[in-house]
Design an enzyme around this catalytic site. Structure first.
Site, PDB file in Angstrom:
ATOM      1  CB  SER A 218      -0.796   0.188   0.774  1.00  0.00           C
ATOM      2  OG  SER A 218      -2.435  -0.593   1.029  1.00  0.00           O
TER       3      SER A 218
ATOM      4  CE  LYS B  90      -3.951   1.591  -0.933  1.00  0.00           C
ATOM      5  NZ  LYS B  90      -3.725   0.082   0.375  1.00  0.00           N
TER       6      LYS B  90
ATOM      7  CE1 TYR C 170      -4.892  -0.677  -4.095  1.00  0.00           C
ATOM      8  CE2 TYR C 170      -5.617  -3.445  -4.194  1.00  0.00           C
ATOM      9  CZ  TYR C 170      -5.448  -2.626  -3.344  1.00  0.00           C
ATOM     10  OH  TYR C 170      -5.402  -2.412  -2.687  1.00  0.00           O
TER      11      TYR C 170
ATOM     12  CE1 TYR D  43      -4.447   1.474   4.294  1.00  0.00           C
ATOM     13  CE2 TYR D  43      -3.246   0.363   5.565  1.00  0.00           C
ATOM     14  CZ  TYR D  43      -3.557   0.224   4.912  1.00  0.00           C
ATOM     15  OH  TYR D  43      -2.772  -0.083   3.542  1.00  0.00           O
TER      16      TYR D  43
ATOM     17  CB  VAL E 163       0.128  -5.821   4.235  1.00  0.00           C
ATOM     18  CG1 VAL E 163      -1.462  -4.976   5.059  1.00  0.00           C
ATOM     19  CG2 VAL E 163       0.072  -6.521   3.031  1.00  0.00           C
TER      20      VAL E 163
END
Length: 306
Positions: free
Chosen positions: A61, A64, A188, A240, A258
């Site tokens: 992530s 992103k 993605y 998050y 992760v």
């Protein structure tokens, strides 16, 4: 700085509870948990490393941050018609908020938000073309043309990505998607499977510490205002439902993955990358967070420090 990093690395390697690897992605489940790396790239051109800073890992992530930067470059403020800018307060793959908020993700760093961003940057192109553009951008900002997608990880993502597919189809049911859902998901999953070292990652994030300027070329990657906005989102949404805890403990904009990596930014000072594959219960690197907390204490780099 080198002494600080050596001290942090030594302390992290001595900790017995290193968290747990992301076992729900098969290729990440086999990563040796007893690895740690930290890299610091200063705005003045100096670079410092400790641990296995040349070892490649799946950035997941953290990618992103880079896809959001690309989307903002292509579409500007129109990005915010598709994704919000608020912390989610829910797990990164939650579908609950999407239902309440009519298919608009809370922010670009949760899974649904990043899938929506992938749809935006494709602009009708095929996944291979979009992924080539993403890699080209990362090559530029990191000064390293060797960075690639780990195809084994990408296959694992595709094989276990049912929840993400559900998020994408749910958003598409509101009429938000421009491109075919399967192609967006392929894009993605693959950009999350980019492999980098902490050396690569610290270099790649340096434009966000340097008012948007690429430190080697001297050319702007983004405006100083946009760099500030991306950093703000990293601080409030980058971990998050653990973003508040990270801001409380570390006090730096950061984005976790992760795979065990974290990219953190000390505006005006440095870009920092840490990697330890063991995660806490939320899904953020357990030792990586601790290492950044120690670094912020030892350097007084917290954005809240006087």
């Amino acid at each position: 700085m080198q002494d600080i990093l050596n001290e942090i690395a030594k302390e992290m390697m001595a900790i017995k509870d290193k968290g747990k690897v992301a076992s729900y992605i098969p290729s990440l489940a086999n990563v040796d948990i007893n690895q740690f790396a930290i890299s610091v790239s200063l705005c003045n051109g100096e670079h410092y490393h400790a641990g296995c800073a040349n070892t490649l890992f799946s950035i997941q992530s953290i990618s992103k941050v880079f896809t959001l930067t690309l989307a903002l470059g292509k579409l500007g403020e129109n990005v915010w018609h598709r994704v919000g800018r608020e912390p989610s307060g829910d797990p990164f793959n939650s579908i609950v908020q999407l239902e309440h908020e009519h298919g608009k993700p809370r922010n670009p760093f949760i899974n649904a938000g990043a899938i929506a961003v992938a749809d935006l940057i494709m602009q009708g192109h095929e996944p291979k073309e979009t992924l080539a553009e993403i890699l080209q951008f990362i090559h530029y900002i990191s000064n390293d043309d060797s960075i690639l997608i780990d195809e084994e990880v990408a296959k694992s993502e595709l094989a276990t990505g049912s929840r993400n597919a559900s998020l994408a189809h749910f958003m598409a049911s509101f009429g938000h998607f421009i491109n075919p859902v399967d192609k967006v998901l392929g894009t993605y999953f693959h950009h999350c499977s980019i492999a980098m070292s902490t050396k690569n990652l610290a270099n790649a994030g340096l434009f966000l510490a340097n008012n948007g300027i690429h430190p080697s070329s001297g050319y702007p990657v983004v405006s100083s205002e946009r760099a500030k906005r991306i950093n703000a989102l990293m601080l409030t949404c980058g971990h998050y439902d653990g973003s508040g805890e990270f801001a409380f403990r570390v006090g730096l904009p950061g984005k976790s993955g992760v795979g065990g990596g974290i990219l953190a930014i000390a505006p005006g000072k440095a870009s920092i990358a840490v990697w330890s594959p063991g995660l806490d219960i939320i899904g953020n690197s357990k030792l990586g967070t601790k290492a950044l907390e120690l670094l912020a204490e030892k350097t007084s780099w917290s954005v809240f420090a006087k």
